[in-house]
Design a protein around this motif. Structure first.
Motif, PDB file in Angstrom:
ATOM      1  N   SER A 107      15.972 -13.185 -13.983  1.00 52.90           N
ATOM      2  CA  SER A 107      16.658 -13.680 -12.790  1.00 52.90           C
ATOM      3  C   SER A 107      15.693 -14.362 -11.818  1.00 52.90           C
ATOM      4  CB  SER A 107      17.381 -12.529 -12.099  1.00 52.90           C
ATOM      5  OG  SER A 107      16.454 -11.582 -11.639  1.00 52.90           O
ATOM      6  N   ALA A 111      15.786 -18.398 -10.532  1.00 51.75           N
ATOM      7  CA  ALA A 111      15.861 -18.766  -9.114  1.00 51.75           C
ATOM      8  C   ALA A 111      14.636 -19.598  -8.719  1.00 51.75           C
ATOM      9  CB  ALA A 111      15.960 -17.513  -8.248  1.00 51.75           C
ATOM     10  N   ILE A 129      16.305 -18.023   3.604  1.00 52.64           N
ATOM     11  CA  ILE A 129      16.953 -16.708   3.498  1.00 52.64           C
ATOM     12  C   ILE A 129      16.207 -15.839   2.486  1.00 52.64           C
ATOM     13  CG2 ILE A 129      19.040 -15.519   2.712  1.00 52.64           C
ATOM     14  CD1 ILE A 129      20.652 -17.815   3.922  1.00 52.64           C
ATOM     15  N   THR A 133      14.478 -12.133   3.068  1.00 55.23           N
ATOM     16  CA  THR A 133      14.831 -10.875   2.400  1.00 55.23           C
ATOM     17  C   THR A 133      13.604 -10.152   1.855  1.00 55.23           C
ATOM     18  OG1 THR A 133      15.215 -11.947   0.266  1.00 55.23           O
ATOM     19  CG2 THR A 133      17.112 -11.697   1.719  1.00 55.23           C
ATOM     20  N   PRO A 164      20.437  -4.369  -9.615  1.00 57.47           N
ATOM     21  CA  PRO A 164      19.906  -5.236  -8.555  1.00 57.47           C
ATOM     22  C   PRO A 164      18.782  -6.151  -9.037  1.00 57.47           C
ATOM     23  CG  PRO A 164      20.232  -3.043  -7.698  1.00 57.47           C
ATOM     24  CD  PRO A 164      20.477  -2.959  -9.181  1.00 57.47           C
ATOM     25  N   LEU A 166      18.534  -7.431 -12.015  1.00 62.21           N
ATOM     26  CA  LEU A 166      19.147  -8.523 -12.785  1.00 62.21           C
ATOM     27  C   LEU A 166      19.668  -9.609 -11.849  1.00 62.21           C
ATOM     28  CD1 LEU A 166      21.092  -6.448 -15.439  1.00 62.21           C
ATOM     29  CD2 LEU A 166      19.334  -8.150 -15.925  1.00 62.21           C
ATOM     30  N   LEU A 167      19.825  -9.252 -10.572  1.00 69.59           N
ATOM     31  CA  LEU A 167      20.326 -10.212  -9.596  1.00 69.59           C
ATOM     32  C   LEU A 167      19.217 -10.651  -8.634  1.00 69.59           C
ATOM     33  CD1 LEU A 167      23.791  -8.543  -8.931  1.00 69.59           C
ATOM     34  CD2 LEU A 167      23.251 -10.444 -10.449  1.00 69.59           C
ATOM     35  N   ALA A 168      17.995 -10.589  -9.114  1.00 65.49           N
ATOM     36  CA  ALA A 168      16.844 -11.174  -8.399  1.00 65.49           C
ATOM     37  C   ALA A 168      16.685 -10.680  -6.973  1.00 65.49           C
ATOM     38  CB  ALA A 168      16.925 -12.698  -8.415  1.00 65.49           C
ATOM     39  N   THR A 169      16.975  -9.388  -6.722  1.00 66.61           N
ATOM     40  CA  THR A 169      16.814  -8.906  -5.352  1.00 66.61           C
ATOM     41  C   THR A 169      15.348  -8.667  -4.991  1.00 66.61           C
ATOM     42  OG1 THR A 169      17.310  -6.714  -6.211  1.00 66.61           O
ATOM     43  CG2 THR A 169      19.068  -7.859  -5.058  1.00 66.61           C
ATOM     44  N   VAL A 174      10.376 -13.963  -6.844  1.00 61.80           N
ATOM     45  CA  VAL A 174      10.884 -15.333  -6.776  1.00 61.80           C
ATOM     46  C   VAL A 174       9.838 -16.199  -6.080  1.00 61.80           C
ATOM     47  CG1 VAL A 174      12.714 -16.821  -5.929  1.00 61.80           C
ATOM     48  CG2 VAL A 174      13.260 -14.501  -6.669  1.00 61.80           C
TER      49      VAL A 174
ATOM     50  N   TRP B  43      20.684 -14.967  -8.345  1.00 56.32           N
ATOM     51  CA  TRP B  43      20.118 -14.622  -7.041  1.00 56.32           C
ATOM     52  C   TRP B  43      21.191 -14.660  -5.959  1.00 56.32           C
ATOM     53  CZ3 TRP B  43      19.606 -17.578  -2.521  1.00 56.32           C
ATOM     54  CH2 TRP B  43      18.852 -16.967  -1.513  1.00 56.32           C
ATOM     55  N   LEU B  45      24.417 -14.265  -6.292  1.00 52.59           N
ATOM     56  CA  LEU B  45      25.315 -13.122  -6.477  1.00 52.59           C
ATOM     57  C   LEU B  45      24.668 -11.852  -5.922  1.00 52.59           C
ATOM     58  CD1 LEU B  45      28.051 -12.436  -7.787  1.00 52.59           C
ATOM     59  CD2 LEU B  45      26.815 -11.813  -9.855  1.00 52.59           C
ATOM     60  N   GLY B  46      23.378 -11.697  -6.194  1.00 52.12           N
ATOM     61  CA  GLY B  46      22.651 -10.534  -5.684  1.00 52.12           C
ATOM     62  C   GLY B  46      22.587 -10.540  -4.169  1.00 52.12           C
ATOM     63  N   LEU B  47      22.308 -11.714  -3.599  1.00 52.07           N
ATOM     64  CA  LEU B  47      22.237 -11.835  -2.150  1.00 52.07           C
ATOM     65  C   LEU B  47      23.553 -11.374  -1.532  1.00 52.07           C
ATOM     66  CD1 LEU B  47      20.569 -12.970   0.309  1.00 52.07           C
ATOM     67  CD2 LEU B  47      21.926 -15.041   0.037  1.00 52.07           C
TER      68      LEU B  47
END
Lengths: 296, 325
Positions: A107, A111, A129, A133, A164, A166-169, A174, B43, B45-47
């Motif tokens: 992920s 990104a 943004i 984060t 989380p 997997l969703l690049a948190t 990044v 990313w 979706l995670g955000l």
């Protein structure tokens, strides 16, 4: 309390002289100082290893690090002291770590490719943004996140720890990858583009192979951070069957109060071995990683 | 921050969608737009789901008495009650604030001083510099673990190694980790022990300082101390600033060592009750999720405020060499 800090900070003033005119005495003094400091720094680790091999009554008798006798039973006793053998927790931790590594690699690199190479509307805003984060403490979102994941029935599974990622948190990675991709020559992807390659192909066949060092840094940091992470694993894993290494080790403190210190230290050593190995294998990437992006 | 958008038009893909070209926009922008958002989708979706929505939800929860155990219907809007309780009716909250501030404000400068001192020692290449760098860095990888916290507690206990060491000098120690005056000190020491990470960043920064500056100063007869004050510190100030921001924010979030030392209570007498530990106790021991959410928002605002203050003061002492001064 400030003892160590003073010892560490004291040489500051002398430094410039020492390096400017490297006479033999200065050099010897500097090396002696560094070796002493190293011993002080490594003492807790050495003490842990030695204590893990000592009989109970010897651990707290002397601060020395040369054991009179070796008691390897500490390891076998420690291994079997909790409801499951310690290997069970090692495997749990390994599953979580593996999931997090795969998640971060896939992920975050996607990104990062978008931020570093593609032009699209709103990119600057999203990038800002994303940077914001990085500094966001997990404590601010952990309560509703816990509420949400418990509604999904995910408490006592590894999903709240892995999904989380997997969703690049982990925006740190990044950013690290964006910086790396920006350093790659654009001519390479332009050439691939002229040859008719689309973005998925350029990403997979040009950029990814070139960013292996950044991927290695991400892998190794994700490994160490996830392995050591205590807060979220403590919150999401309450069933002893699902315990990971840090949570299991913590429950060990309760379970063995004043009974078997040696075996507790033995399992502490076991829990840190993977970190130590990761350090040996990946020191180059770790040092480079924090030096370039300042991540911890 | 973002890369420049200007690129020669010859790099445009030969077969872009005609519609885009008619409107006079380079075709690349349109195709990139779709591709860009596709690549960004995990990313984004995670955000949305892992960060933004939970943040808004925790803001809402902070005005309720939500407790996880009972169902949603029994949740009540309590207005500012959680915040009022926090500031006026929860002594432990203020203990937590105090503990966290002391921890962050003492540990961070000590840690950075240690990091800078050792970085200066290791800066000039010499035989074994890499080995020392690695050995000093290692504690910052191990120090955050539960295992090391356990070791630390036992080293500073009544019969621990630290007291045996003191006894060589005829000093009688005590159970430092059980003494409200010293327990936090042992945690600060554990934090300072992990100076390796900022040290590596300092080392990278020191490599950037031009050697010519030192040479010119030597010609002028400057003492090593003056060179450190007038060259090293100003040239390194952006890196010091960066480390300061990072380590302060890290300091505020300390949890693991305090949890292990106090067995999850923040004791003795709240002396190791870090803010995050108090939040954990409220949320997961007492199931006051509404209250914990309110604490989380106060935490976010406090960290934002401190960061803003650090950035403000940074104007007066951070020197950027591409600037004019």
């Amino acid at each position: 309390m400030t003892d160590l800090a003073e010892r560490v900070a004291a040489p500051t003033a002398k430094v410039d002289q020492a390096v400017r005119t490297p006479g033999p005495w200065r050099s010897i003094a500097k090396h002696t100082g560094l070796i002493l400091l190293t011993l002080v720094m490594l003492y807790p680790v050495i003490w842990m290893v030695v204590s893990s091999l000592r009989p109970n009554e010897e651990i707290f008798r002397s601060p020395g690090v040369i054991p009179d006798s070796f008691r390897f039973e500490n390891y076998s006793e420690g291994w079997n002291a909790l409801s499951s053998p310690f290997g069970h927790y090692l495997i749990n931790s390994a599953i979580v770590v593996l999931g997090c590594i795969i998640g971060n690699l896939v992920s975050c690199s996607m990104a990062a490719y978008a931020f570093a190479r593609l032009e699209f509307r709103g990119k600057k805003l999203w990038f800002a943004i994303m940077l914001g984060t990085i500094m966001l403490p997990i404590h601010v979102i952990i309560v509703p996140q816990y509420v949400m994941f418990s509604q999904f029935g995910w408490v006592n599974t590894f999903l709240p720890l892995i999904v989380p990622k997997l969703l690049a948190t982990d925006a740190f990675f990044v950013f690290l990858m964006v910086q790396f991709i920006r350093g790659l020559p654009r001519e390479l992807d332009e050439a691939a583009r002229i040859d008719g390659a689309g973005h998925p192909r350029i990403f997979r066949q040009v950029i990814l192979p070139l960013m292996l060092p950044a991927l290695a840094t991400t892998t190794i940091f994700t490994f160490i951070w996830t392995w050591n992470d205590f807060f979220s694993q403590l919150i999401y894993l309450t069933d002893p069957e699902m315990y990971t290494v840090p949570v299991a080790l913590r429950s060990y403190v309760d379970a063995t109060v004043s009974t078997s210190w040696g075996s507790m230290f033995a399992m502490s050593v076991v829990s840190l071995l993977p970190i130590f190995l990761a350090f040996l294998v990946g020191q180059r990437f770790l040092i480079k990683g924090i030096a370039t992006t300042g991540i911890k | 921050m973002a890369t420049t958008t200007a690129r020669p038009s010859s790099t445009r893909p030969p077969a872009g969608p005609a519609a885009a070209q008619r409107r006079g926009r380079p075709a690349r922008h349109r195709t990139d737009g779709i591709a860009g958002y596709l690549f960004l989708s995990p990313w984004l979706l995670g955000l949305l789901t892992i960060t933004a929505i939970p943040m808004l939800m925790s803001l809402y929860l902070s005005f309720t008495n939500y407790d996880v155990l009972s169902d949603w219907e029994s949740m009540e809007w309590v207005g500012l009650d959680n915040y009022r309780t926090m500031f006026t009716d929860d002594p432990s909250f203020w203990h937590a604030v105090q503990t966290t501030l002391v921890f962050a404000l003492v540990a961070t400068p000590l840690k950075l001083a240690a990091a800078l001192g050792v970085a200066l020692l290791l800066n000039r290449p010499f035989k074994g510099a890499g080995l020392f760098r690695g050995l000093f860095y290692l504690p910052s990888l191990l120090g955050g673990s539960v295992a090391l916290a356990i070791v630390w507690v036992n080293m500073f206990n009544r019969d621990g190694a630290f007291n045996s060491f003191l006894s060589w000098f005829g000093i009688e120690g005590k159970a430092w980790v059980n003494d409200p005056d010293f327990a936090l000190g042992t945690l600060i020491l554990l934090a300072v022990w992990q100076f390796g990470a900022p040290m590596v960043i300092f080392l990278a920064g020191l490599k950037q300082v031009p050697v010519e500056l030192y040479e010119a100063a030597s010609v002028d007869g400057a003492s090593p101390w003056r060179k450190f004050i007038n060259i090293t510190l100003p040239m390194l100030s952006p890196v010091i600033f960066f480390n300061l921001v990072l380590e302060t924010i890290n300091g505020f979030q300390g949890f693991t060592s305090a949890f292990v030392l106090s067995n999850g209570t923040g004791g003795p007498v709240d002396s190791t009750l870090m803010y995050t530990l108090h939040l954990y106790i409220k949320g997961w021991n007492e199931y006051q999720m509404g209250y914990a959410s309110a604490m989380a928002w106060v935490f976010l605002l406090a960290i934002g405020l401190v960061t803003a203050v650090v950035f403000r003061t940074g104007r007066f002492w951070v020197h950027y060499s591409d600037g004019e001064d």
